[in-house]
Design a protein around this motif. Structure first.
Motif, PDB file in Angstrom:
ATOM      1  N   ARG A 115       0.824  -1.223   0.000  1.00 24.55           N
ATOM      2  CA  ARG A 115       0.000   0.000   0.000  1.00 24.55           C
ATOM      3  C   ARG A 115       0.854   1.267   0.000  1.00 24.55           C
ATOM      4  NH1 ARG A 115      -3.245  -1.534   3.654  1.00 24.55           N
ATOM      5  NH2 ARG A 115      -4.880  -2.226   2.231  1.00 24.55           N
ATOM      6  N   ALA A 116       1.943   1.271   0.751  1.00 23.95           N
ATOM      7  CA  ALA A 116       2.787   2.465   0.833  1.00 23.95           C
ATOM      8  C   ALA A 116       3.292   2.888  -0.545  1.00 23.95           C
ATOM      9  CB  ALA A 116       3.969   2.209   1.767  1.00 23.95           C
ATOM     10  N   PHE A 117       3.715   1.927  -1.341  1.00 26.42           N
ATOM     11  CA  PHE A 117       4.265   2.248  -2.658  1.00 26.42           C
ATOM     12  C   PHE A 117       3.190   2.809  -3.574  1.00 26.42           C
ATOM     13  CE2 PHE A 117       6.558  -1.913  -1.504  1.00 26.42           C
ATOM     14  CZ  PHE A 117       7.346  -1.263  -0.578  1.00 26.42           C
ATOM     15  N   GLN A 118       1.983   2.246  -3.483  1.00 34.15           N
ATOM     16  CA  GLN A 118       0.869   2.762  -4.284  1.00 34.15           C
ATOM     17  C   GLN A 118       0.549   4.203  -3.888  1.00 34.15           C
ATOM     18  OE1 GLN A 118      -0.314   1.179  -6.788  1.00 34.15           O
ATOM     19  NE2 GLN A 118       0.310  -0.945  -6.436  1.00 34.15           N
ATOM     20  N   ILE A 119       0.578   4.476  -2.589  1.00 35.15           N
ATOM     21  CA  ILE A 119       0.257   5.820  -2.100  1.00 35.15           C
ATOM     22  C   ILE A 119       1.297   6.835  -2.562  1.00 35.15           C
ATOM     23  CG2 ILE A 119       0.233   7.215   0.020  1.00 35.15           C
ATOM     24  CD1 ILE A 119      -1.336   4.895   1.304  1.00 35.15           C
ATOM     25  N   PHE A 120       2.583   6.476  -2.513  1.00 29.59           N
ATOM     26  CA  PHE A 120       3.629   7.410  -2.906  1.00 29.59           C
ATOM     27  C   PHE A 120       3.551   7.785  -4.385  1.00 29.59           C
ATOM     28  CE2 PHE A 120       6.401   5.770   0.773  1.00 29.59           C
ATOM     29  CZ  PHE A 120       6.044   6.848   1.581  1.00 29.59           C
ATOM     30  N   LYS A 121       2.892   6.977  -5.204  1.00 30.82           N
ATOM     31  CA  LYS A 121       2.762   7.302  -6.619  1.00 30.82           C
ATOM     32  C   LYS A 121       1.945   8.566  -6.829  1.00 30.82           C
ATOM     33  CE  LYS A 121       1.708   3.827  -9.348  1.00 30.82           C
ATOM     34  NZ  LYS A 121       1.069   2.549  -9.796  1.00 30.82           N
ATOM     35  N   ARG A 151      12.550   2.032  -5.047  1.00 33.22           N
ATOM     36  CA  ARG A 151      13.606   2.803  -4.387  1.00 33.22           C
ATOM     37  C   ARG A 151      13.372   4.300  -4.579  1.00 33.22           C
ATOM     38  NH1 ARG A 151      17.509  -0.666  -6.802  1.00 33.22           N
ATOM     39  NH2 ARG A 151      18.314   1.113  -7.991  1.00 33.22           N
ATOM     40  N   GLU A 152      12.990   4.674  -5.790  1.00 34.52           N
ATOM     41  CA  GLU A 152      12.736   6.089  -6.056  1.00 34.52           C
ATOM     42  C   GLU A 152      11.490   6.574  -5.320  1.00 34.52           C
ATOM     43  OE1 GLU A 152      12.114   9.169  -9.832  1.00 34.52           O
ATOM     44  OE2 GLU A 152      12.508   7.042 -10.189  1.00 34.52           O
ATOM     45  N   LEU A 153      10.453   5.744  -5.273  1.00 29.69           N
ATOM     46  CA  LEU A 153       9.218   6.140  -4.598  1.00 29.69           C
ATOM     47  C   LEU A 153       9.447   6.401  -3.115  1.00 29.69           C
ATOM     48  CD1 LEU A 153       6.620   3.702  -6.242  1.00 29.69           C
ATOM     49  CD2 LEU A 153       6.648   6.192  -6.451  1.00 29.69           C
ATOM     50  N   VAL A 154      10.213   5.545  -2.449  1.00 27.47           N
ATOM     51  CA  VAL A 154      10.440   5.730  -1.008  1.00 27.47           C
ATOM     52  C   VAL A 154      11.579   6.697  -0.737  1.00 27.47           C
ATOM     53  CG1 VAL A 154       9.558   3.420  -0.531  1.00 27.47           C
ATOM     54  CG2 VAL A 154      12.034   3.769  -0.701  1.00 27.47           C
ATOM     55  N   GLY A 155      12.402   6.961  -1.756  1.00 28.82           N
ATOM     56  CA  GLY A 155      13.458   7.963  -1.609  1.00 28.82           C
ATOM     57  C   GLY A 155      14.750   7.452  -1.023  1.00 28.82           C
ATOM     58  N   THR A 156      15.196   6.266  -1.435  1.00 22.19           N
ATOM     59  CA  THR A 156      16.454   5.741  -0.908  1.00 22.19           C
ATOM     60  C   THR A 156      17.453   5.503  -2.039  1.00 22.19           C
ATOM     61  OG1 THR A 156      17.482   3.970   0.394  1.00 22.19           O
ATOM     62  CG2 THR A 156      15.674   3.323  -1.040  1.00 22.19           C
ATOM     63  N   ASN A 157      18.731   5.705  -1.706  1.00 23.82           N
ATOM     64  CA  ASN A 157      19.811   5.409  -2.634  1.00 23.82           C
ATOM     65  C   ASN A 157      20.551   4.135  -2.238  1.00 23.82           C
ATOM     66  OD1 ASN A 157      19.470   7.762  -4.274  1.00 23.82           O
ATOM     67  ND2 ASN A 157      20.485   8.977  -2.676  1.00 23.82           N
ATOM     68  N   GLU A 158      20.072   3.470  -1.192  1.00 25.01           N
ATOM     69  CA  GLU A 158      20.722   2.254  -0.735  1.00 25.01           C
ATOM     70  C   GLU A 158      20.602   1.175  -1.811  1.00 25.01           C
ATOM     71  OE1 GLU A 158      20.563  -0.735   3.149  1.00 25.01           O
ATOM     72  OE2 GLU A 158      19.648   1.258   3.254  1.00 25.01           O
ATOM     73  N   THR A 159      21.651   0.392  -1.943  1.00 24.21           N
ATOM     74  CA  THR A 159      21.679  -0.624  -2.988  1.00 24.21           C
ATOM     75  C   THR A 159      21.462  -2.023  -2.409  1.00 24.21           C
ATOM     76  OG1 THR A 159      24.091  -0.782  -2.799  1.00 24.21           O
ATOM     77  CG2 THR A 159      23.190   0.721  -4.467  1.00 24.21           C
ATOM     78  N   LEU A 160      21.103  -2.945  -3.282  1.00 23.26           N
ATOM     79  CA  LEU A 160      20.823  -4.322  -2.878  1.00 23.26           C
ATOM     80  C   LEU A 160      22.116  -5.038  -2.500  1.00 23.26           C
ATOM     81  CD1 LEU A 160      18.498  -6.467  -2.766  1.00 23.26           C
ATOM     82  CD2 LEU A 160      19.237  -7.159  -5.062  1.00 23.26           C
ATOM     83  N   LEU A 176      15.096   0.709   7.454  1.00 23.35           N
ATOM     84  CA  LEU A 176      15.252   1.562   6.275  1.00 23.35           C
ATOM     85  C   LEU A 176      14.520   2.863   6.552  1.00 23.35           C
ATOM     86  CD1 LEU A 176      16.217   1.993   3.363  1.00 23.35           C
ATOM     87  CD2 LEU A 176      14.079   0.949   2.576  1.00 23.35           C
ATOM     88  N   HIS A 177      15.238   3.976   6.520  1.00 23.28           N
ATOM     89  CA  HIS A 177      14.630   5.265   6.865  1.00 23.28           C
ATOM     90  C   HIS A 177      15.008   6.322   5.836  1.00 23.28           C
ATOM     91  CE1 HIS A 177      13.429   3.747  10.807  1.00 23.28           C
ATOM     92  NE2 HIS A 177      14.616   3.179  10.859  1.00 23.28           N
ATOM     93  N   THR A 178      13.977   6.989   5.314  1.00 16.97           N
ATOM     94  CA  THR A 178      14.186   8.119   4.418  1.00 16.97           C
ATOM     95  C   THR A 178      13.374   9.289   4.969  1.00 16.97           C
ATOM     96  OG1 THR A 178      12.295   7.687   2.941  1.00 16.97           O
ATOM     97  CG2 THR A 178      14.342   6.476   2.501  1.00 16.97           C
ATOM     98  N   GLU A 179      13.326  10.352   4.215  1.00 14.09           N
ATOM     99  CA  GLU A 179      12.599  11.534   4.672  1.00 14.09           C
ATOM    100  C   GLU A 179      11.118  11.257   4.890  1.00 14.09           C
ATOM    101  OE1 GLU A 179      11.718  16.116   3.112  1.00 14.09           O
ATOM    102  OE2 GLU A 179      13.429  14.986   2.326  1.00 14.09           O
ATOM    103  N   LYS A 180      10.547  10.335   4.098  1.00 15.52           N
ATOM    104  CA  LYS A 180       9.107  10.113   4.176  1.00 15.52           C
ATOM    105  C   LYS A 180       8.720   8.666   4.464  1.00 15.52           C
ATOM    106  CE  LYS A 180       8.819   9.578  -0.857  1.00 15.52           C
ATOM    107  NZ  LYS A 180       8.186  10.094  -2.097  1.00 15.52           N
ATOM    108  N   TYR A 181       9.677   7.743   4.388  1.00 14.87           N
ATOM    109  CA  TYR A 181       9.370   6.327   4.562  1.00 14.87           C
ATOM    110  C   TYR A 181      10.254   5.721   5.639  1.00 14.87           C
ATOM    111  CZ  TYR A 181       8.906   1.324   3.570  1.00 14.87           C
ATOM    112  OH  TYR A 181       8.684  -0.022   3.683  1.00 14.87           O
ATOM    113  N   HIS A 182       9.599   4.976   6.555  1.00  8.48           N
ATOM    114  CA  HIS A 182      10.329   4.366   7.668  1.00  8.48           C
ATOM    115  C   HIS A 182       9.902   2.909   7.806  1.00  8.48           C
ATOM    116  CE1 HIS A 182      11.776   8.310   9.040  1.00  8.48           C
ATOM    117  NE2 HIS A 182      10.581   8.744   8.680  1.00  8.48           N
TER     118      HIS A 182
END
Length: 367
Positions: A115-121, A151-160, A176-182
Motif C-alpha cells: 500500500r505504501a508504494f501505491q500511495i507514494f505514486k 527505491r525512487e518512490l520511497v526515496g532511498t539510494n541504498e543498494t541491494l 530503512l529510513h528516508t525523509e518520508k518512509y520508515h
C-alpha cells in the motif's frame, strides 16, 4: 531446535505469506484495477530469502512457497481478499485526501503489504511507517532495494546487498529510513512506553494507525498495551485507528474457524473473548480509550447485507465487474464468512467531535 515461542512467532510470520498469496491471486485474476505492479517484487523477495529465515531450509521454504503460490484460490477467498483490500484502501486514501497529504500512516505488522508504494505514486509527501518482525522487515527491505521504481518512490539510494546464507541474512539490518518512509524491524510486543524506537514519528501531524489482521495475534493484554502505546505517543494530538480482524460470533461457523486456526498452531485470543462488534466496541472504548467508533462487518461492505441508510462501500458498477470475474453460487456461504470479519475505525482525541469527517462517507452498522 526452535523454542516454543520461536515456533509460535514463525507461525505468525507465516500468515504474511498467506496474505501475500491472496493478494497475488486477486492481482493475477484481475480483481485489482489497475493491477498492483509491486506484488511480484515481494513474491520474488520471499522466493529468494525465505530459506534464510528462522525455522526454514531451502527445501522447506520451496515447499511452503509452492503450496501457497501455485495452488488456485477458491473464488470465495478471492472475493474476501478483494473486499478487504478495497475497503481499507478507500479509507486510507480518503484520510490522506482530507488532510491534504499532511498526515502520517502507521502500518502495524505491515509484512509484504504494498500500500505504501501505491500511495507514494500520487501522494509523495505523506509520511509512512511500516512495522513488523525484523525478519519480515528484511524481506520487505530487500524487495524495495531490488526494484529501482520502489527505491525512487520511497526515496532511498541504498543498494541491494549480496546475501547468500543465513549468517549474512541474520546480520543484515532490517531498518530503512528516508525523509518520508520508515521501515522498522520491531516486535510490537516490545513497544511498552513512548521512546526513541519509532524513528521519524511525527506526533504533531494527523496519524492513521492500521492493523490489518495483526493485533488479533496478540493476547488481550498485549493488544491493550500496544493500543495504549500508540495513544500515549500521540502526545494528546489526534490519532485514528483502522482495524480489520476476525471475530467468532460464538456460533458454529466461528467454532470451525477456531479449530482450523488451532490446527495450524494459531491461537487468536481476542477472537472469542471479544466475539462480536458490541464487545469489541466496549473493549476499544473502555480499555483503549478510543472515541467516535464506527464498526461494521464485511458482509455489509460486500453488499451481501444492505444498510438502512443505503450508502454503499462499493458501487454497483464495480461489483458488477467483480461478479463477472468468478461466479460464486453459494451466496449464503460467503455472507456467513464475511460476517465473521470486522472493520473498525476509532479515534484517540481530546475532542468529542469526529476529526476524520470522511469516515462517514460509508455506512457503519454500529456507532
Amino acid at each position: 531446535m526452535l523454542s516454543p515461542q520461536d515456533r509460535q512467532d514463525k507461525l505468525v510470520r507465516a500468515t504474511d505469506l498467506d496474505a501475500l498469496s491472496c493478494k497475488y491471486s486477486i492481482n493475477r485474476n484481475l480483481y485489482l484495477n489497475p493491477p498492483d505492479e509491486f506484488v511480484k517484487d515481494l513474491v520474488e523477495s520471499y522466493q529468494r530469502y525465505l530459506q534464510y529465515c528462522v525455522g526454514y531450509t531451502g527445501l522447506s521454504s520451496s515447499r511452503a512457497l509452492k503450496g501457497l503460490f501455485q495452488e488456485k484460490k477458491m473464488p470465495i477467498i478471492n472475493r474476501g481478499s478483494y473486499l478487504r483490500t478495497r475497503a481499507i484502501d478507500q479509507v486510507v486514501n480518503k484520510f490522506i485526501g482530507e488532510f491534504k497529504d499532511r498526515c502520517q500512516i502507521v502500518s502495524l505488522g505491515s509484512g509484504s503489504d504494498t500500500r505504501a508504494f501505491q500511495i507514494f505514486k500520487s501522494h509523495a509527501n505523506v509520511i509512512y511507517h511500516e512495522i513488523d518482525f525484523p525478519e519480515s522487515a528484511k524481506v520487505k527491505k530487500l524487495a524495495i532495494l531490488q526494484n529501482p521504481v520502489i527505491r525512487e518512490l520511497v526515496g532511498t539510494n541504498e543498494t541491494l546487498p549480496l546475501i547468500n546464507n543465513k549468517e549474512q541474512f541474520e546480520s543484515y539490518s532490517s531498518e530503512l529510513h528516508t525523509e518520508k518512509y520508515h521501515l522498522h524491524g520491531i516486535d510490537l510486543r516490545t513497544l511498552k512506553k513512548p521512546d526513541s524506537q519509532i524513528k521519524g514519528f511525527q506526533p504533531e501531524v494527523p496519524t492513521l494507525v492500521i492493523s490489518e489482521c495483526v493485533l488479533c495475534y496478540l493476547s488481550p493484554d498485549e493488544y491493550q498495551r500496544t493500543m495504549n502505546y500508540w495513544t500515549e505517543i500521540a502526545d494528546q494530538n489526534y490519532m485514528g485507528f483502522l482495524i480489520y480482524e476476525p471475530m467468532s460470533l460464538n456460533d458454529q461457523f466461528g467454532e470451525t474457524m477456531t479449530l482450523n486456526l488451532q490446527s495450524r498452531g494459531l491461537n487468536l485470543q481476542t477472537f472469542s473473548k471479544y466475539p462480536d462488534l458490541i464487545s469489541r466496541k466496549k473493549f476499544l472504548e473502555e480499555s483503549c480509550h478510543l472515541k467516535n467508533l464506527r464498526l461494521t462487518d464485511m458482509s455489509y461492505i460486500g453488499g451481501y447485507k444492505v444498510s438502512q441508510d443505503g450508502r454503499e462501500w462499493i458501487d454497483h458498477k464495480e461489483m458488477g465487474r467483480i461478479n463477472k470475474l468468478e461466479m460464486i453460487d453459494e451466496i449464503e456461504e460467503i455472507r456467513l464468512l464475511l460476517e465473521h470479519y470486522c472493520l473498525i475505525y476509532g479515534e484517540y482525541t481530546e475532542e468529542k467531535t469526529l476529526n476524520f469527517k470522511g469516515i462517514d462517507t460509508w455506512s457503519w452498522i454500529l456507532l
